[in-house]
Scaffold this motif. Structure first.
Motif, PDB file in Angstrom:
ATOM      1  N   ALA A  99       1.666   2.770   4.235  1.00 32.44           N
ATOM      2  CA  ALA A  99       0.522   3.243   5.100  1.00 32.44           C
ATOM      3  C   ALA A  99       0.572   2.739   6.686  1.00 32.44           C
ATOM      4  O   ALA A  99       0.112   3.745   7.645  1.00 32.44           O
ATOM      5  CB  ALA A  99      -0.632   2.351   4.635  1.00 32.44           C
ATOM      6  N   ASN A 100       1.715   1.908   7.035  1.00 31.88           N
ATOM      7  CA  ASN A 100       1.757   1.492   8.514  1.00 31.88           C
ATOM      8  C   ASN A 100       3.260   1.292   8.852  1.00 31.88           C
ATOM      9  O   ASN A 100       3.487   0.077   8.655  1.00 31.88           O
ATOM     10  CB  ASN A 100       0.854   0.308   8.880  1.00 31.88           C
ATOM     11  CG  ASN A 100       0.605   0.013  10.333  1.00 31.88           C
ATOM     12  OD1 ASN A 100       1.753   0.517  10.986  1.00 31.88           O
ATOM     13  ND2 ASN A 100      -0.237  -0.603  10.726  1.00 31.88           N
TER      14      ASN A 100
ATOM     15  N   ASN B 227      -1.621   6.174  -0.074  1.00 32.99           N
ATOM     16  CA  ASN B 227      -2.251   6.594   1.035  1.00 32.99           C
ATOM     17  C   ASN B 227      -2.263   7.673   1.159  1.00 32.99           C
ATOM     18  O   ASN B 227      -2.847   8.487   2.179  1.00 32.99           O
ATOM     19  CB  ASN B 227      -1.806   5.782   2.369  1.00 32.99           C
ATOM     20  CG  ASN B 227      -0.153   6.240   2.202  1.00 32.99           C
ATOM     21  OD1 ASN B 227       0.271   7.308   1.880  1.00 32.99           O
ATOM     22  ND2 ASN B 227       0.683   5.203   3.015  1.00 32.99           N
TER      23      ASN B 227
ATOM     24  N   MET C 215       0.789  -1.136  -0.035  1.00 30.88           N
ATOM     25  CA  MET C 215       0.192  -0.136   0.135  1.00 30.88           C
ATOM     26  C   MET C 215       1.057   1.404  -0.079  1.00 30.88           C
ATOM     27  O   MET C 215       0.300   2.260   0.210  1.00 30.88           O
ATOM     28  CB  MET C 215      -0.848   0.011   1.309  1.00 30.88           C
ATOM     29  CG  MET C 215      -2.077   0.779   0.873  1.00 30.88           C
ATOM     30  SD  MET C 215      -3.681   0.584   1.926  1.00 30.88           S
ATOM     31  CE  MET C 215      -3.463   0.003   3.416  1.00 30.88           C
TER      32      MET C 215
ATOM     33  N   TYR D 259      -0.395   9.722   4.427  1.00 32.14           N
ATOM     34  CA  TYR D 259      -0.814   9.322   5.706  1.00 32.14           C
ATOM     35  C   TYR D 259       0.013   7.868   6.129  1.00 32.14           C
ATOM     36  O   TYR D 259       0.029   6.960   5.445  1.00 32.14           O
ATOM     37  CB  TYR D 259      -2.457   9.114   6.001  1.00 32.14           C
ATOM     38  CG  TYR D 259      -2.971  10.525   5.839  1.00 32.14           C
ATOM     39  CD1 TYR D 259      -2.985  11.254   7.100  1.00 32.14           C
ATOM     40  CD2 TYR D 259      -3.541  10.767   4.938  1.00 32.14           C
ATOM     41  CE1 TYR D 259      -3.611  12.529   7.104  1.00 32.14           C
ATOM     42  CE2 TYR D 259      -3.954  12.332   4.654  1.00 32.14           C
ATOM     43  CZ  TYR D 259      -4.262  13.033   5.927  1.00 32.14           C
ATOM     44  OH  TYR D 259      -4.595  14.240   5.744  1.00 32.14           O
ATOM     45  N   CYS D 260       0.338   8.052   7.441  1.00 28.69           N
ATOM     46  CA  CYS D 260       1.136   6.781   7.694  1.00 28.69           C
ATOM     47  C   CYS D 260       1.124   6.547   9.302  1.00 28.69           C
ATOM     48  O   CYS D 260       0.980   7.587  10.198  1.00 28.69           O
ATOM     49  CB  CYS D 260       2.747   6.856   7.432  1.00 28.69           C
ATOM     50  SG  CYS D 260       3.778   5.766   8.137  1.00 28.69           S
TER      51      CYS D 260
END
Length: 120
Positions: free
Chosen positions: A62-63, A5, A1, A8-9
């Motif tokens: 994303a993360n 995004n 991903m 944003y993370c």
């Protein structure tokens, strides 16, 4: 991903808007990214460096927390496969061979921390 995004993370359990990081990526300022990730977002230097490498290769993830968790899991898996001393738990061990005569041979592990010898 990564890269999909809109900047944003998730970092340290919070959703962060990394628009300023995207600007740094676009202008090739890797050092600024590392410094920003350390000072503004509280990442350790190695994690900030890894983040900078990642965003230049794949875009903003994303993360990032999940990426760090996966890395830490893989490191712990590798460490658990290492030989360790049964007495003190150290991985500072070396393989030894004692062969005073051609027909006498003993292979064992030696712990450099507590000086314990143990069989393979």
């Amino acid at each position: 991903m990564a890269g999909k995004n809109h900047g944003y993370c998730i970092i340290k359990g919070r959703v962060e808007n990394l628009a300023e990081i995207q600007e740094m990526i676009d202008s090739g300022r890797k050092g600024d990214i590392i410094r920003t990730m350390m000072h503004k977002y509280g990442l350790k230097p190695i994690d900030a460096y890894m983040f900078a490498e990642l965003v230049f290769e794949k875009g903003i993830p994303a993360n990032y927390d999940a990426i760090l968790e996966q890395r830490d899991f893989e490191v712990s898996q590798r460490k658990s496969c290492l030989v360790h001393c049964p007495r003190c738990g150290s991985i500072n061990v070396e393989e030894m061979v004692y062969a005073p005569l051609p027909y006498i041979r003993r292979e064992y592990w030696y712990c450099n921390r507590c000086h314990y010898e143990f069989d393979k």
